[in-house]
Design a protein around this motif. Sequence first.
Motif, short mmCIF file in Angstrom:
data_model
loop_
_atom_site.label_atom_id
_atom_site.label_comp_id
_atom_site.label_asym_id
_atom_site.label_seq_id
_atom_site.Cartn_x
_atom_site.Cartn_y
_atom_site.Cartn_z
N ARG A 11 -16.65 40.89 4.27
CA ARG A 11 -17.17 39.57 4.60
C ARG A 11 -18.70 39.58 4.53
O ARG A 11 -19.34 40.52 5.01
CB ARG A 11 -16.72 39.17 6.00
CG ARG A 11 -17.13 37.78 6.41
CD ARG A 11 -16.57 37.45 7.78
NE ARG A 11 -16.99 36.12 8.19
CZ ARG A 11 -16.66 35.57 9.36
NH1 ARG A 11 -15.90 36.27 10.20
NH2 ARG A 11 -17.07 34.36 9.66
N LEU A 12 -19.25 38.55 3.94
CA LEU A 12 -20.71 38.49 3.75
C LEU A 12 -21.41 38.39 5.10
O LEU A 12 -21.08 37.54 5.93
CB LEU A 12 -21.09 37.29 2.89
CG LEU A 12 -22.58 37.18 2.52
CD1 LEU A 12 -22.98 38.33 1.61
CD2 LEU A 12 -22.87 35.85 1.84
N LEU A 13 -22.35 39.27 5.32
CA LEU A 13 -23.14 39.24 6.54
C LEU A 13 -24.00 37.98 6.56
O LEU A 13 -24.66 37.66 5.57
CB LEU A 13 -24.03 40.49 6.60
CG LEU A 13 -24.81 40.74 7.89
CD1 LEU A 13 -23.87 41.21 8.98
CD2 LEU A 13 -25.90 41.81 7.63
N PRO A 14 -24.02 37.22 7.68
CA PRO A 14 -24.84 35.99 7.72
C PRO A 14 -26.29 36.23 7.34
O PRO A 14 -26.90 35.40 6.64
CB PRO A 14 -24.70 35.53 9.17
CG PRO A 14 -23.37 36.06 9.61
CD PRO A 14 -23.21 37.37 8.91
N ALA A 22 -30.89 35.51 3.74
CA ALA A 22 -31.93 36.15 2.93
C ALA A 22 -31.85 35.70 1.47
O ALA A 22 -32.87 35.46 0.83
CB ALA A 22 -31.80 37.67 3.01
N ARG A 23 -30.64 35.57 0.95
CA ARG A 23 -30.49 35.10 -0.43
C ARG A 23 -31.03 33.68 -0.58
O ARG A 23 -31.70 33.36 -1.58
CB ARG A 23 -29.02 35.15 -0.82
CG ARG A 23 -28.47 36.56 -1.00
CD ARG A 23 -26.98 36.53 -1.31
NE ARG A 23 -26.43 37.88 -1.48
CZ ARG A 23 -25.15 38.14 -1.70
NH1 ARG A 23 -24.27 37.14 -1.78
NH2 ARG A 23 -24.74 39.38 -1.84
N ASN A 24 -30.73 32.83 0.39
CA ASN A 24 -31.23 31.45 0.33
C ASN A 24 -32.75 31.39 0.43
O ASN A 24 -33.40 30.60 -0.27
CB ASN A 24 -30.60 30.61 1.45
CG ASN A 24 -29.11 30.38 1.25
OD1 ASN A 24 -28.61 30.43 0.13
ND2 ASN A 24 -28.39 30.15 2.33
N LEU A 25 -33.31 32.22 1.31
CA LEU A 25 -34.78 32.25 1.45
C LEU A 25 -35.44 32.72 0.16
O LEU A 25 -36.47 32.16 -0.25
CB LEU A 25 -35.17 33.17 2.61
CG LEU A 25 -34.86 32.68 4.02
CD1 LEU A 25 -35.12 33.79 5.03
CD2 LEU A 25 -35.71 31.45 4.36
N LEU A 26 -34.87 33.72 -0.48
CA LEU A 26 -35.45 34.23 -1.72
C LEU A 26 -35.36 33.19 -2.83
O LEU A 26 -36.34 32.97 -3.57
CB LEU A 26 -34.74 35.52 -2.13
CG LEU A 26 -35.22 36.15 -3.45
CD1 LEU A 26 -36.71 36.44 -3.40
CD2 LEU A 26 -34.43 37.42 -3.76
N ALA A 27 -34.21 32.54 -2.95
CA ALA A 27 -34.06 31.51 -3.99
C ALA A 27 -35.04 30.38 -3.78
O ALA A 27 -35.64 29.86 -4.74
CB ALA A 27 -32.62 31.00 -4.00
N ALA A 28 -35.25 29.98 -2.52
CA ALA A 28 -36.20 28.90 -2.23
C ALA A 28 -37.62 29.33 -2.55
O ALA A 28 -38.43 28.54 -3.06
CB ALA A 28 -36.07 28.50 -0.76
N SER A 29 -37.95 30.59 -2.26
CA SER A 29 -39.30 31.09 -2.52
C SER A 29 -39.60 31.11 -4.01
O SER A 29 -40.74 30.86 -4.44
CB SER A 29 -39.45 32.49 -1.93
OG SER A 29 -40.74 33.01 -2.12
N LEU A 30 -38.57 31.38 -4.82
CA LEU A 30 -38.76 31.49 -6.27
C LEU A 30 -38.46 30.18 -7.00
O LEU A 30 -38.41 30.17 -8.23
CB LEU A 30 -37.85 32.59 -6.82
CG LEU A 30 -38.25 34.03 -6.48
CD1 LEU A 30 -37.12 34.99 -6.82
CD2 LEU A 30 -39.54 34.42 -7.18
#
Length: 375
Positions: free
Chosen positions: A6-9, A14-22
């Motif tokens: 199960r994906l750790l929250p 972190a994935r969402n933050l990175l995508a938003a940053s880029l």
Amino acid sequence: MARRPRLLPAVGTARNLLAASLEGLLADPAGAGERGTPADPTDLPLVLVACSGGPDSLALAAVAAHLAHTGRCRVGAVVVDHGLQAGSAGTAGRAAAAARDLGLDPVEVHRVTVERDGMGPEAAARGARYAALDDAASRLGAVAVLLGHTLDDQAEQVLLGLARGSGTRSLAGMPESRGPYLRPFLDLRRADTEAICAFYGLDPWHDPTNLDPSYARSRVRGEVLPFLEDRLGPGIARALARTARILGQDADLLEQLSAEAYASLRTEGDDGTVLLPEDGLRSLPAALRQRVLALAALELGAFQPSFERLRAAESLLDRKGSAGPVQLGGKVSVHRQVRGRSVLRGQPSYGSLVLRNNGSSNGPGGQQLRRPIQE
């Protein structure tokens, strides 16, 4: 069939933050082929992770590797070996190996020489590190360099600024972006990055200097911030980071207004000096006046002048006592132009503050503004 873990929250965040940053820097996902893989991966934008092998940067490398697997960018890593600790080459090699195991490519290790040049050890190491990262990003054509600083780092930075009696820019902490440098994890806690490393089965390196009480940052991390959270509540780190964000907006506006004021007041003398009219400086609010003086000093090659030196330069406008010079650092001085002495050929320059670099024959046109060294 084995069930996928199960994906750790924290990983999802972190994935969402990175995508938003880029955002705006990645390839269009509509152009990806089957399973998100483009026909020619070399056409994808390259993103570099500054990776020390510690929990923060290793977690960032793992999350960035997942983004690369979506086919929207290539992700590489740069490991900087400062050579300041025994076994640093081995530590850098293990960080590079971990990055390669995550699928990052290219992965480079840069050994740098840290020269103090009048700076403290941490500032000197930062300067050498950013020089290496600048070189790698330029040479490899990277669209961004990712730094793994967290909310805890930001809170520590604000406390250090308060202890130094610093101004708005320093209390604003580390910016989310500056040029090619991005800090996507400033909303994550350090515990989150450690959990992300555990989720990916990574064994991060723990820098022993983080526990060395001879460093102010280590004392803030190990003693001051835990004490404040114990006495004021567990939300103190997040409150300090929020303060940094608010002050960052204020600092951005003040810097924009100061740059506009400096451009309107600045005159270049015949001998490589910078002249600022006294009447124009007096008409500015103190917050802008001090920043304009600092911009002139930076243009001539100084490091950021202290508040006390800027106040001493301001006192020249009172026209009481000495006409200077006042030293602003980096061999840059400022004095009040006295009557009968011209700086501009054929023009009277009385009524100006004159800034010069006494250690260089180069005019200000050949100088570059020194970039403040950031964490």
